[in-house]
Design an enzyme around this catalytic site. Structure first.
Site, PDB file in Angstrom:
ATOM      1  N   GLY A  20       0.807  -1.208   0.000  1.00  0.00           N
ATOM      2  CA  GLY A  20       0.000   0.000   0.000  1.00  0.00           C
ATOM      3  C   GLY A  20       0.843   1.262   0.000  1.00  0.00           C
ATOM      4  O   GLY A  20       0.553   2.229  -0.704  1.00  0.00           O
ATOM      5  N   ARG A  24       7.211   1.883   1.103  1.00  0.00           N
ATOM      6  CA  ARG A  24       7.517   0.459   1.186  1.00  0.00           C
ATOM      7  C   ARG A  24       7.866  -0.083  -0.197  1.00  0.00           C
ATOM      8  O   ARG A  24       8.731  -0.944  -0.345  1.00  0.00           O
ATOM      9  CB  ARG A  24       6.346  -0.319   1.783  1.00  0.00           C
ATOM     10  CG  ARG A  24       6.724  -1.757   2.182  1.00  0.00           C
ATOM     11  CD  ARG A  24       5.544  -2.500   2.786  1.00  0.00           C
ATOM     12  NE  ARG A  24       5.029  -1.800   3.947  1.00  0.00           N
ATOM     13  CZ  ARG A  24       3.807  -1.962   4.434  1.00  0.00           C
ATOM     14  NH1 ARG A  24       2.960  -2.783   3.846  1.00  0.00           N
ATOM     15  NH2 ARG A  24       3.418  -1.301   5.502  1.00  0.00           N
ATOM     16  N   ARG A  43       1.119  11.162  -8.613  1.00  0.00           N
ATOM     17  CA  ARG A  43       0.509  11.301  -7.284  1.00  0.00           C
ATOM     18  C   ARG A  43       1.347  10.647  -6.189  1.00  0.00           C
ATOM     19  O   ARG A  43       0.842  10.303  -5.128  1.00  0.00           O
ATOM     20  CB  ARG A  43      -0.916  10.738  -7.258  1.00  0.00           C
ATOM     21  CG  ARG A  43      -1.898  11.501  -8.131  1.00  0.00           C
ATOM     22  CD  ARG A  43      -3.253  10.793  -8.145  1.00  0.00           C
ATOM     23  NE  ARG A  43      -4.215  11.589  -8.921  1.00  0.00           N
ATOM     24  CZ  ARG A  43      -5.219  12.291  -8.396  1.00  0.00           C
ATOM     25  NH1 ARG A  43      -5.382  12.320  -7.081  1.00  0.00           N
ATOM     26  NH2 ARG A  43      -6.056  12.958  -9.150  1.00  0.00           N
ATOM     27  N   ARG A  87      -0.713  -8.641  -3.596  1.00  0.00           N
ATOM     28  CA  ARG A  87      -0.735  -7.580  -2.585  1.00  0.00           C
ATOM     29  C   ARG A  87       0.101  -8.029  -1.391  1.00  0.00           C
ATOM     30  O   ARG A  87      -0.016  -9.158  -0.908  1.00  0.00           O
ATOM     31  CB  ARG A  87      -2.180  -7.291  -2.142  1.00  0.00           C
ATOM     32  CG  ARG A  87      -2.238  -6.491  -0.838  1.00  0.00           C
ATOM     33  CD  ARG A  87      -3.560  -5.860  -0.567  1.00  0.00           C
ATOM     34  NE  ARG A  87      -3.758  -5.615   0.851  1.00  0.00           N
ATOM     35  CZ  ARG A  87      -3.086  -4.713   1.580  1.00  0.00           C
ATOM     36  NH1 ARG A  87      -2.140  -3.968   1.028  1.00  0.00           N
ATOM     37  NH2 ARG A  87      -3.335  -4.576   2.879  1.00  0.00           N
ATOM     38  N   SER A  90      -0.084  -4.813   5.381  1.00  0.00           N
ATOM     39  CA  SER A  90      -0.206  -4.995   6.822  1.00  0.00           C
ATOM     40  C   SER A  90      -1.665  -5.273   7.166  1.00  0.00           C
ATOM     41  O   SER A  90      -2.577  -4.929   6.407  1.00  0.00           O
ATOM     42  CB  SER A  90       0.300  -3.771   7.570  1.00  0.00           C
ATOM     43  OG  SER A  90      -0.401  -2.612   7.158  1.00  0.00           O
ATOM     44  N   MET A 180      -7.670  -3.490   4.055  1.00  0.00           N
ATOM     45  CA  MET A 180      -8.614  -2.605   3.381  1.00  0.00           C
ATOM     46  C   MET A 180      -8.583  -2.674   1.850  1.00  0.00           C
ATOM     47  O   MET A 180      -9.144  -1.801   1.195  1.00  0.00           O
ATOM     48  CB  MET A 180      -8.363  -1.155   3.817  1.00  0.00           C
ATOM     49  CG  MET A 180      -8.476  -0.937   5.313  1.00  0.00           C
ATOM     50  SD  MET A 180      -8.342   0.794   5.823  1.00  0.00           S
ATOM     51  CE  MET A 180      -9.932   1.430   5.307  1.00  0.00           C
ATOM     52  N   SER A 203       0.403  -6.292  11.800  1.00  0.00           N
ATOM     53  CA  SER A 203       1.051  -5.103  12.356  1.00  0.00           C
ATOM     54  C   SER A 203       0.468  -4.693  13.707  1.00  0.00           C
ATOM     55  O   SER A 203       1.108  -3.951  14.458  1.00  0.00           O
ATOM     56  CB  SER A 203       0.928  -3.934  11.380  1.00  0.00           C
ATOM     57  OG  SER A 203      -0.447  -3.635  11.140  1.00  0.00           O
ATOM     58  N   ASP A 204      -0.733  -5.137  14.008  1.00  0.00           N
ATOM     59  CA  ASP A 204      -1.368  -4.810  15.282  1.00  0.00           C
ATOM     60  C   ASP A 204      -2.457  -5.841  15.546  1.00  0.00           C
ATOM     61  O   ASP A 204      -2.715  -6.702  14.698  1.00  0.00           O
ATOM     62  CB  ASP A 204      -1.934  -3.392  15.277  1.00  0.00           C
ATOM     63  CG  ASP A 204      -2.909  -3.171  14.151  1.00  0.00           C
ATOM     64  OD1 ASP A 204      -4.103  -3.385  14.376  1.00  0.00           O
ATOM     65  OD2 ASP A 204      -2.488  -2.816  13.026  1.00  0.00           O
ATOM     66  N   ARG A 217       6.841  -1.168   9.945  1.00  0.00           N
ATOM     67  CA  ARG A 217       5.993  -1.684   8.870  1.00  0.00           C
ATOM     68  C   ARG A 217       6.645  -1.461   7.511  1.00  0.00           C
ATOM     69  O   ARG A 217       6.499  -2.274   6.607  1.00  0.00           O
ATOM     70  CB  ARG A 217       4.611  -1.025   8.925  1.00  0.00           C
ATOM     71  CG  ARG A 217       3.790  -1.453  10.131  1.00  0.00           C
ATOM     72  CD  ARG A 217       2.339  -1.053   9.983  1.00  0.00           C
ATOM     73  NE  ARG A 217       2.136   0.383  10.024  1.00  0.00           N
ATOM     74  CZ  ARG A 217       1.991   1.084  11.132  1.00  0.00           C
ATOM     75  NH1 ARG A 217       2.061   0.490  12.302  1.00  0.00           N
ATOM     76  NH2 ARG A 217       1.780   2.378  11.084  1.00  0.00           N
TER      77      ARG A 217
END
Length: 234
Positions: A20, A24, A43, A87, A90, A180, A203-204, A217
């Site tokens: 995402g 990264r 962008r 994909r 996280s 997401m 990640s959490d 991350r």
């Protein structure tokens, strides 16, 4: 070229790894790829093409959420001839046996989102990855001796919710983690006859008091990255 991608024909490999976060994407390219070249920065969505073990691979960010990955993955499939998108992102754990830093392979993506219905008229609430691509990810993880967990992923349209009432339904569905993007990615692949998969690093957690930092991350999810890179060239 598209309104969202300045890459030229031939600049993008047949297989794309999609984190995402643009930073990264840059980290993966600079750390793992041989001779990475920036092919898109529209962008700030950075995309790099280089080689991994002698074979071409592109790493390109998707941005956050289903509308964003929906645009970038659709254009990669339709306009750039991409066959496979993995994909790598996280996720937050919903269950006690999926811990921070665990690597999770999505076997399906459940969502309340209307993305697929709006995009193609799909009425279901679950989309599926490519079985063949998932098998490659399993094989790559086994060869690298990296343990992975598997399960149904919840793809949410909303990060900050005012109520936790939805968790009862999520647990009933059997979702192991939340992110997401995957629901839309799998939907696009299905519509266009392409392949998609999703490999996540936790990640959490909703059930443990542990969380990773943005820097962790960005840089420390290397097991997931190595699995995806090896699967990309199988």
């Amino acid at each position: 070229m598209t309104p969202h991608n300045s890459a030229k024909p031939g600049d993008i490999a047949k297989t794309v790894l999609m984190p995402g976060d643009p930073l990264r994407a840059r980290f993966i390219a600079e750390t793992f790829l041989e001779n990475p070249v920036l092919v898109n920065d529209v962008r700030g969505i950075q995309g790099y093409t280089g080689t991994w073990k002698g074979q071409p691979v592109t790493v390109m960010a998707s941005g956050m959420g289903m509308p964003s990955i929906g645009i970038y993955s659709y254009e990669l499939y339709r306009d750039y001839g991409v066959e496979n998108i993995i994909r790598i992102g996280s996720a937050g754990s919903y269950v006690k046996d999926v811990h921070v830093y665990d690597v999770v392979l999505a076997t399906a993506a459940y969502s309340e989102s209307t993305y697929a219905k709006t995009q193609s008229g799909f009425e279901g609430d679950t989309t599926l990855p490519s079985a063949a691509l998932n098998d490659k990810l399993r094989a790559a993880a086994k060869a690298l001796e990296i343990d992975i967990k598997e399960g149904l992923i919840h793809s949410s349209d909303v990060f900050y919710r005012e109520s936790s009432d939805y968790l009862e339904e999520i647990h009933a569905k059997g979702c192991v983690a939340v992110e997401m993007e995957s629901f839309a990615l799998f939907a696009n692949a299905q519509v266009l006859g392409k392949n998609a998969a999703c490999l996540l690093t936790i990640s959490d957690s909703f059930v443990e008091d542990t969380i990773t930092t943005p820097e962790e991350r960005q840089k420390n999810f290397t097991q997931m990255m190595k699995i995806a890179l090896d699967a990309a060239i199988m």
